[in-house]
Motif scaffolding. Structure first.
Motif, PDB file in Angstrom:
ATOM      1  N   ASP A 267      57.342  71.264 -48.405  1.00 57.15           N
ATOM      2  CA  ASP A 267      57.652  71.337 -46.974  1.00 57.15           C
ATOM      3  C   ASP A 267      56.985  72.525 -46.279  1.00 57.15           C
ATOM      4  OD1 ASP A 267      59.416  73.091 -48.335  1.00 57.15           O
ATOM      5  OD2 ASP A 267      60.848  73.043 -46.686  1.00 57.15           O
ATOM      6  N   ILE A 268      56.375  73.432 -47.056  1.00 54.04           N
ATOM      7  CA  ILE A 268      55.679  74.585 -46.481  1.00 54.04           C
ATOM      8  C   ILE A 268      54.302  74.702 -47.127  1.00 54.04           C
ATOM      9  CG2 ILE A 268      55.730  77.067 -46.056  1.00 54.04           C
ATOM     10  CD1 ILE A 268      58.757  76.979 -46.596  1.00 54.04           C
ATOM     11  N   VAL A 269      53.285  74.892 -46.297  1.00 54.05           N
ATOM     12  CA  VAL A 269      51.934  75.138 -46.805  1.00 54.05           C
ATOM     13  C   VAL A 269      51.509  76.531 -46.355  1.00 54.05           C
ATOM     14  CG1 VAL A 269      49.502  74.495 -46.679  1.00 54.05           C
ATOM     15  CG2 VAL A 269      51.255  72.724 -46.873  1.00 54.05           C
ATOM     16  N   LEU A 270      51.156  77.375 -47.319  1.00 51.09           N
ATOM     17  CA  LEU A 270      50.600  78.694 -47.033  1.00 51.09           C
ATOM     18  C   LEU A 270      49.087  78.587 -47.041  1.00 51.09           C
ATOM     19  CD1 LEU A 270      50.663  81.837 -46.795  1.00 51.09           C
ATOM     20  CD2 LEU A 270      50.627  81.875 -49.309  1.00 51.09           C
ATOM     21  N   VAL A 271      48.459  79.046 -45.970  1.00 50.18           N
ATOM     22  CA  VAL A 271      47.004  79.017 -45.860  1.00 50.18           C
ATOM     23  C   VAL A 271      46.489  80.431 -46.099  1.00 50.18           C
ATOM     24  CG1 VAL A 271      45.030  78.423 -44.423  1.00 50.18           C
ATOM     25  CG2 VAL A 271      47.183  77.130 -44.217  1.00 50.18           C
ATOM     26  N   ALA A 272      45.861  80.641 -47.253  1.00 47.65           N
ATOM     27  CA  ALA A 272      45.379  81.965 -47.658  1.00 47.65           C
ATOM     28  C   ALA A 272      43.902  81.893 -48.015  1.00 47.65           C
ATOM     29  CB  ALA A 272      46.198  82.499 -48.826  1.00 47.65           C
ATOM     30  N   THR A 273      43.138  81.306 -47.128  1.00 48.54           N
ATOM     31  CA  THR A 273      41.696  81.137 -47.278  1.00 48.54           C
ATOM     32  C   THR A 273      40.971  82.200 -46.464  1.00 48.54           C
ATOM     33  OG1 THR A 273      41.631  79.709 -45.341  1.00 48.54           O
ATOM     34  CG2 THR A 273      42.031  78.642 -47.475  1.00 48.54           C
ATOM     35  N   PRO A 274      39.632  82.260 -46.529  1.00 51.16           N
ATOM     36  CA  PRO A 274      38.908  83.094 -45.565  1.00 51.16           C
ATOM     37  C   PRO A 274      39.271  82.714 -44.133  1.00 51.16           C
ATOM     38  CG  PRO A 274      37.445  82.485 -47.350  1.00 51.16           C
ATOM     39  CD  PRO A 274      38.732  81.731 -47.576  1.00 51.16           C
ATOM     40  N   ASN A 275      39.150  83.671 -43.226  1.00 48.06           N
ATOM     41  CA  ASN A 275      39.683  83.518 -41.870  1.00 48.06           C
ATOM     42  C   ASN A 275      39.149  82.319 -41.105  1.00 48.06           C
ATOM     43  OD1 ASN A 275      41.032  85.941 -42.389  1.00 48.06           O
ATOM     44  ND2 ASN A 275      39.398  87.184 -41.489  1.00 48.06           N
ATOM     45  N   ASP A 276      37.883  81.987 -41.299  1.00 46.37           N
ATOM     46  CA  ASP A 276      37.286  80.905 -40.520  1.00 46.37           C
ATOM     47  C   ASP A 276      37.807  79.533 -40.918  1.00 46.37           C
ATOM     48  OD1 ASP A 276      35.883  81.434 -42.992  1.00 46.37           O
ATOM     49  OD2 ASP A 276      34.358  79.992 -42.350  1.00 46.37           O
ATOM     50  N   VAL A 277      38.502  79.441 -42.040  1.00 48.49           N
ATOM     51  CA  VAL A 277      39.007  78.153 -42.529  1.00 48.49           C
ATOM     52  C   VAL A 277      40.458  77.909 -42.105  1.00 48.49           C
ATOM     53  CG1 VAL A 277      39.306  76.749 -44.625  1.00 48.49           C
ATOM     54  CG2 VAL A 277      37.445  78.383 -44.492  1.00 48.49           C
ATOM     55  N   HIS A 278      41.140  78.948 -41.637  1.00 52.67           N
ATOM     56  CA  HIS A 278      42.560  78.832 -41.326  1.00 52.67           C
ATOM     57  C   HIS A 278      42.877  77.671 -40.389  1.00 52.67           C
ATOM     58  CE1 HIS A 278      43.476  83.382 -42.236  1.00 52.67           C
ATOM     59  NE2 HIS A 278      43.112  82.694 -43.306  1.00 52.67           N
TER      60      HIS A 278
ATOM     61  N   GLY B 269      41.453  74.780 -39.488  1.00 53.44           N
ATOM     62  CA  GLY B 269      41.400  73.405 -39.982  1.00 53.44           C
ATOM     63  C   GLY B 269      42.507  73.089 -40.961  1.00 53.44           C
ATOM     64  N   VAL B 270      42.782  74.004 -41.893  1.00 49.08           N
ATOM     65  CA  VAL B 270      43.812  73.737 -42.903  1.00 49.08           C
ATOM     66  C   VAL B 270      45.191  73.707 -42.265  1.00 49.08           C
ATOM     67  CG1 VAL B 270      44.819  74.470 -45.087  1.00 49.08           C
ATOM     68  CG2 VAL B 270      42.383  74.824 -44.676  1.00 49.08           C
ATOM     69  N   VAL B 271      45.454  74.617 -41.347  1.00 51.02           N
ATOM     70  CA  VAL B 271      46.757  74.630 -40.669  1.00 51.02           C
ATOM     71  C   VAL B 271      46.985  73.329 -39.912  1.00 51.02           C
ATOM     72  CG1 VAL B 271      48.035  75.672 -38.755  1.00 51.02           C
ATOM     73  CG2 VAL B 271      47.036  77.121 -40.508  1.00 51.02           C
ATOM     74  N   ILE B 272      45.996  72.880 -39.169  1.00 53.41           N
ATOM     75  CA  ILE B 272      46.154  71.643 -38.393  1.00 53.41           C
ATOM     76  C   ILE B 272      46.362  70.453 -39.319  1.00 53.41           C
ATOM     77  CG2 ILE B 272      44.948  70.030 -36.868  1.00 53.41           C
ATOM     78  CD1 ILE B 272      43.738  72.458 -35.455  1.00 53.41           C
ATOM     79  N   ARG B 273      45.621  70.402 -40.417  1.00 50.96           N
ATOM     80  CA  ARG B 273      45.800  69.286 -41.354  1.00 50.96           C
ATOM     81  C   ARG B 273      47.194  69.324 -42.004  1.00 50.96           C
ATOM     82  NH1 ARG B 273      40.346  70.616 -42.304  1.00 50.96           N
ATOM     83  NH2 ARG B 273      40.767  71.816 -44.205  1.00 50.96           N
ATOM     84  N   ALA B 274      47.686  70.512 -42.275  1.00 47.55           N
ATOM     85  CA  ALA B 274      49.024  70.638 -42.854  1.00 47.55           C
ATOM     86  C   ALA B 274      50.078  70.161 -41.867  1.00 47.55           C
ATOM     87  CB  ALA B 274      49.286  72.084 -43.257  1.00 47.55           C
ATOM     88  N   LEU B 275      49.968  70.581 -40.620  1.00 49.66           N
ATOM     89  CA  LEU B 275      50.929  70.161 -39.595  1.00 49.66           C
ATOM     90  C   LEU B 275      50.896  68.647 -39.412  1.00 49.66           C
ATOM     91  CD1 LEU B 275      50.186  72.983 -36.989  1.00 49.66           C
ATOM     92  CD2 LEU B 275      52.270  72.766 -38.358  1.00 49.66           C
ATOM     93  N   GLU B 276      49.693  68.086 -39.397  1.00 53.60           N
ATOM     94  CA  GLU B 276      49.562  66.632 -39.219  1.00 53.60           C
ATOM     95  C   GLU B 276      50.060  65.867 -40.436  1.00 53.60           C
ATOM     96  OE1 GLU B 276      45.446  66.241 -38.228  1.00 53.60           O
ATOM     97  OE2 GLU B 276      45.796  66.592 -36.071  1.00 53.60           O
TER      98      GLU B 276
ATOM     99  N   ASP C 157      45.430  65.931 -52.040  1.00 56.62           N
ATOM    100  CA  ASP C 157      46.511  65.711 -53.012  1.00 56.62           C
ATOM    101  C   ASP C 157      47.687  66.639 -52.716  1.00 56.62           C
ATOM    102  OD1 ASP C 157      47.800  64.741 -55.331  1.00 56.62           O
ATOM    103  OD2 ASP C 157      46.951  66.347 -56.549  1.00 56.62           O
ATOM    104  N   LEU C 158      47.387  67.882 -52.388  1.00 56.88           N
ATOM    105  CA  LEU C 158      48.437  68.847 -52.040  1.00 56.88           C
ATOM    106  C   LEU C 158      49.194  68.391 -50.795  1.00 56.88           C
ATOM    107  CD1 LEU C 158      48.067  72.711 -51.933  1.00 56.88           C
ATOM    108  CD2 LEU C 158      48.947  71.499 -49.940  1.00 56.88           C
ATOM    109  N   MET C 159      48.470  68.007 -49.761  1.00 51.90           N
ATOM    110  CA  MET C 159      49.117  67.607 -48.511  1.00 51.90           C
ATOM    111  C   MET C 159      49.958  66.347 -48.674  1.00 51.90           C
ATOM    112  SD  MET C 159      48.187  69.915 -46.306  1.00 51.90           S
ATOM    113  CE  MET C 159      46.880  71.082 -45.908  1.00 51.90           C
ATOM    114  N   ALA C 160      49.618  65.530 -49.654  1.00 50.85           N
ATOM    115  CA  ALA C 160      50.335  64.274 -49.860  1.00 50.85           C
ATOM    116  C   ALA C 160      51.602  64.440 -50.688  1.00 50.85           C
ATOM    117  CB  ALA C 160      49.412  63.258 -50.529  1.00 50.85           C
ATOM    118  N   ASP C 161      51.847  65.612 -51.233  1.00 52.20           N
ATOM    119  CA  ASP C 161      53.031  65.837 -52.070  1.00 52.20           C
ATOM    120  C   ASP C 161      54.282  65.831 -51.198  1.00 52.20           C
ATOM    121  OD1 ASP C 161      55.050  66.707 -53.730  1.00 52.20           O
ATOM    122  OD2 ASP C 161      53.890  68.335 -54.627  1.00 52.20           O
ATOM    123  N   PRO C 162      55.150  64.834 -51.360  1.00 52.95           N
ATOM    124  CA  PRO C 162      56.327  64.734 -50.495  1.00 52.95           C
ATOM    125  C   PRO C 162      57.367  65.808 -50.763  1.00 52.95           C
ATOM    126  CG  PRO C 162      56.422  63.065 -52.218  1.00 52.95           C
ATOM    127  CD  PRO C 162      55.081  63.723 -52.335  1.00 52.95           C
ATOM    128  N   THR C 163      57.264  66.509 -51.878  1.00 53.71           N
ATOM    129  CA  THR C 163      58.248  67.549 -52.200  1.00 53.71           C
ATOM    130  C   THR C 163      57.919  68.886 -51.540  1.00 53.71           C
ATOM    131  OG1 THR C 163      57.182  68.434 -54.201  1.00 53.71           O
ATOM    132  CG2 THR C 163      58.538  66.444 -54.445  1.00 53.71           C
TER     133      THR C 163
END
Length: 349
Positions: free
Chosen positions: A64-75, A77-84, A56-62
């Motif tokens: 333009d920046i996603v901050l990834v502040a999860t545990p290190n091992d999750v960075h 996957g979330v970064v790649i999904r945000a870029l895509e 739902d967050l990634m689908a928000d068209p408004t």
């Protein structure tokens, strides 16, 4: 131009980001997502929008920046999904757990054409910037050794930072900052050798401290040290030059420079010890040295996000280059290798 940022992960560091962003023009927090219900509830209590899911967050068209502040091992996957998803991505540090993962993240940024950077926030630490000022002034003469350390006495925080699978340990947690700073002291100078040891005083699963000797091609050695079982802390910085020494005790302005005046010191009063006399270790006469205040540097951490927005708008280059991030990642890997093999590692030929 207004920018909207959404956060994946809303722990302590994300809360710090949220408070900081409230003081930055043209940047606002659109909302957060966290897998933990208590963190979502906490965010709602602060009046922050909580997305139904990461999707739902990634689908928000408004956004333009996603901050990834999860545990290190999750960075990764979330970064790649945000870029895509067409978002620009900011990852907390360390960016990921190994160089191979970082290469995948960089490839995703290149493929999507979106901006990807890492929150190396301690580049704005005023004590670090003051050391750079000291070096630039040249009052210590030729510098031959720099010591950079942080000491605590409470062990590792009782969360995922104690767990290897999540990227815990002090090399990844604090080393990523101090090693980044060390490399920036001599930009463009090759780092030839790395020798490191790890400690496991309070935690057997991950390192709770480390010491790394970094030998640069110009002959300077930088000692980087992190400890979490130190009940008497050594200085944050200790800078040794042929004509003087500088010390910074902590993150504040407590420190000084002591420099030679150029006066020839002919007569030395020996120090009397229990086992005899020593002239070598006798203190200098007061008329042969001068004590000076530190050339303290001021900074504004908000400049990190100002730079992120300027890059997105095509008005600036990133203050944090991914090649620099990759070099730090390789250095952390060399520290683990050195500690495991108990030997010096050749880093850059």
């Amino acid at each position: 131009m207004k920018h909207r940022l959404a956060m994946v992960g809303f722990g302590g560091m994300a809360g710090w980001h949220y408070d900081l962003i409230q003081r930055i023009d043209d940047l606002e927090v659109a909302g957060i997502w966290d897998i933990k219900e208590e963190r979502r509830t906490y965010a709602e209590g602060k009046g922050i929008h909580v997305y139904k899911s990461e999707e739902d967050l990634m689908a928000d068209p408004t956004v333009d920046i996603v901050l990834v502040a999860t545990p290190n091992d999750v960075h990764k996957g979330v970064v790649i999904r945000a870029l895509e998803a067409g978002k620009n991505a900011v990852s907390e540090k360390p960016v990921t757990l190994c160089s191979a993962d970082l290469a995948e993240m960089r490839a995703a940024a290149e493929k999507t054409g979106k901006f990807f950077t890492v929150h190396q926030n301690r580049r704005w630490d005023e004590d670090f910037l003051t050391v750079k000022n000291i070096m630039a002034e040249g009052k210590l003469g030729e510098i031959f050794r720099i010591e950079s350390r942080v000491h605590g006495s409470r062990g590792i925080p009782g969360d995922w930072r104690q767990e290897k699978e999540h990227g815990g340990g002090m090399v990844l947690d604090w080393g990523v900052h101090l090693l980044d700073q060390a490399l920036l002291l001599y930009p463009g100078v090759k780092l030839n050798t790395v020798y490191a040891t790890l400690t496991n005083v309070t935690n057997q699963l991950v390192d709770d401290g480390f010491s790394a000797d970094l030998g640069f091609e110009n002959g300077v050695h930088v000692l980087v040290e992190v400890g979490t079982s130190n009940f008497v802390s050594l200085p944050r910085w200790y800078v040794l030059g042929a004509d003087g020494t500088a010390v910074i005790q902590d993150f504040g302005r407590d420190g000084k420079m002591v420099c030679a005046t150029g006066v020839n010191e002919g007569d030395v009063v020996p120090v009397i010890t229990a086992a005899g006399l020593t002239k070598t270790m006798a203190p200098r006469r007061e008329d042969t040295i001068r004590t000076e205040d530190l050339p303290w540097a001021d900074s504004d951490i908000r400049d990190f996000y100002r730079n992120v927005m300027a890059v997105i708008e095509g008005k600036a280059e990133s203050r944090i280059k991914l090649d620099e991030v990759a070099r730090v990642m390789r250095l952390m890997e060399a520290i683990f290798e050195s500690a495991e093999k108990k030997q010096v590692i050749k880093f850059e030929a």
